[in-house]
Enzyme design. Structure first.
Site, short mmCIF file in Angstrom:
data_model
loop_
_atom_site.label_atom_id
_atom_site.label_comp_id
_atom_site.label_asym_id
_atom_site.label_seq_id
_atom_site.Cartn_x
_atom_site.Cartn_y
_atom_site.Cartn_z
N SER A 171 34.64 40.07 39.90
CA SER A 171 34.10 41.15 40.74
C SER A 171 33.13 40.64 41.82
O SER A 171 33.49 39.85 42.68
CB SER A 171 33.43 42.17 39.82
OG SER A 171 33.16 43.36 40.51
N ASP A 181 42.98 48.63 36.59
CA ASP A 181 42.19 48.45 37.80
C ASP A 181 43.13 48.59 39.00
O ASP A 181 43.81 47.64 39.39
CB ASP A 181 41.52 47.08 37.79
CG ASP A 181 40.61 46.86 39.00
OD1 ASP A 181 40.54 47.76 39.87
OD2 ASP A 181 39.97 45.80 39.07
N HIS A 228 38.67 47.37 35.19
CA HIS A 228 38.15 46.36 36.12
C HIS A 228 37.47 45.21 35.38
O HIS A 228 37.75 44.05 35.66
CB HIS A 228 37.18 47.04 37.10
CG HIS A 228 36.58 46.11 38.09
ND1 HIS A 228 37.33 45.35 38.97
CD2 HIS A 228 35.28 45.79 38.35
CE1 HIS A 228 36.53 44.62 39.73
NE2 HIS A 228 35.29 44.86 39.36
#
Length: 276
Positions: free
Chosen positions: A176, A227, A254
């Site tokens: 991320s 995700d 995610h």
């Protein structure tokens, strides 16, 4: 079954009826409960439904631990030297050390402690890997840094951390937000990396197809099946890396390493174990 339970059938003048229910003594008085046939049938059906529901209901879900590693592994902690020190957690290899060393970055809602809670640090130590998890500037125990305002500054910061911690043959794990750091470093200093594990990282759109083609680092692209935004966007760009494999973790979002920690660890270890 209903008749056996309630004794509600009896004969009147040779004919069967369903007007009287069980006889219940109350003190010295005997109370007789009257029931119509339809009430008896409904009550019996209700009991049958309850029985079927009880038999058909699934048992309680299995309790799975978030931690997947040996809690007895010693985790060291410290700060890198210099004006803008970076906090890190480190484990040393328990058996004979393997060639590569794993550097774990983190997402926006996390820090280095996440990898300890998840058991990733402990597991890597057990498998013979030195592993270092860092708090990016402004997260956990690392203070914010002006250096992170520019792409070059973020790449240089990561390079300095690896140098200060004497990390060689690094495999960089970047979920991320940490793509903000990992990708500039990858584009500039990928020769220093022995492997790259992006997990739906940010900032992938900042680089051209030609820049990705120039990176020869072995790459494991990981993402969660659920995700639908950042994973898809990053995958579209990261596929231009010439030496990559892709793994999708089923029923994971995610932060797929949190949703499916065992699957994540198995895939990560398989990638590390097969690096040259």
């Amino acid at each position: 079954m209903v008749a056996a339970l309630f004794g509600c059938w009896f004969r009147v003048g040779g004919a069967r009826s369903a007007l009287v229910g069980p006889v219940i003594p109350v003190g010295r008085t005997v109370v007789q409960i009257s029931m119509s046939r339809s009430q008896v049938v409904l009550l019996g059906l209700g009991l049958l439904l309850i029985l079927l529901l009880y038999v058909g209901l699934p048992g309680p879900p299995e309790q799975t631990s978030w931690l997947w590693g040996d809690t007895n592994v010693t985790i060291l902690a410290g700060l890198t030297p210099g004006n803008c020190p970076i906090f890190y957690r480190e484990v040393l290899p328990l058996p004979q050390a393997r060639r590569v060393e794993v550097v774990l970055l983190h997402g926006k809602a996390f820090n280095s402690h996440t990898w300890e809670q998840l058991g990733t640090l402990q597991l890597l130590s057990q498998r013979g890997y030195r592993a270092v998890a860092i708090d990016l500037p402004g997260f956990g125990n690392s203070a914010p840094s002006e250096e992170t305002r520019t792409e070059a500054g973020r790449a240089e910061l990561l390079q300095r951390v690896l140098r200060d911690l004497k990390v060689h043959n690094a495999v960089l794990v970047s979920p991320s937000l940490s793509g903000h750091y990992a990708l500039p470093f990858l584009m500039r200093d990928h020769q220093q990396l022995h492997g790259f594990v992006p997990i739906a990282p940010t900032s992938t759109q900042n680089y051209t197809q030609e820049q990705y083609w120039a990176v020869k680092t072995p790459t494991l692209i990981l993402y969660g099946e659920l995700d639908h935004i950042l994973a898809r966007e990053s995958l579209r760009q990261l596929r231009h890396l010439p030496n990559h494999s892709v793994v999708k973790l089923r029923n994971a979002g995610h932060a797929c390493y949190l949703h499916k920690p065992q699957d994540f660890h198995l895939v990560l270890l398989a990638f590390l174990d097969h690096l040259p």
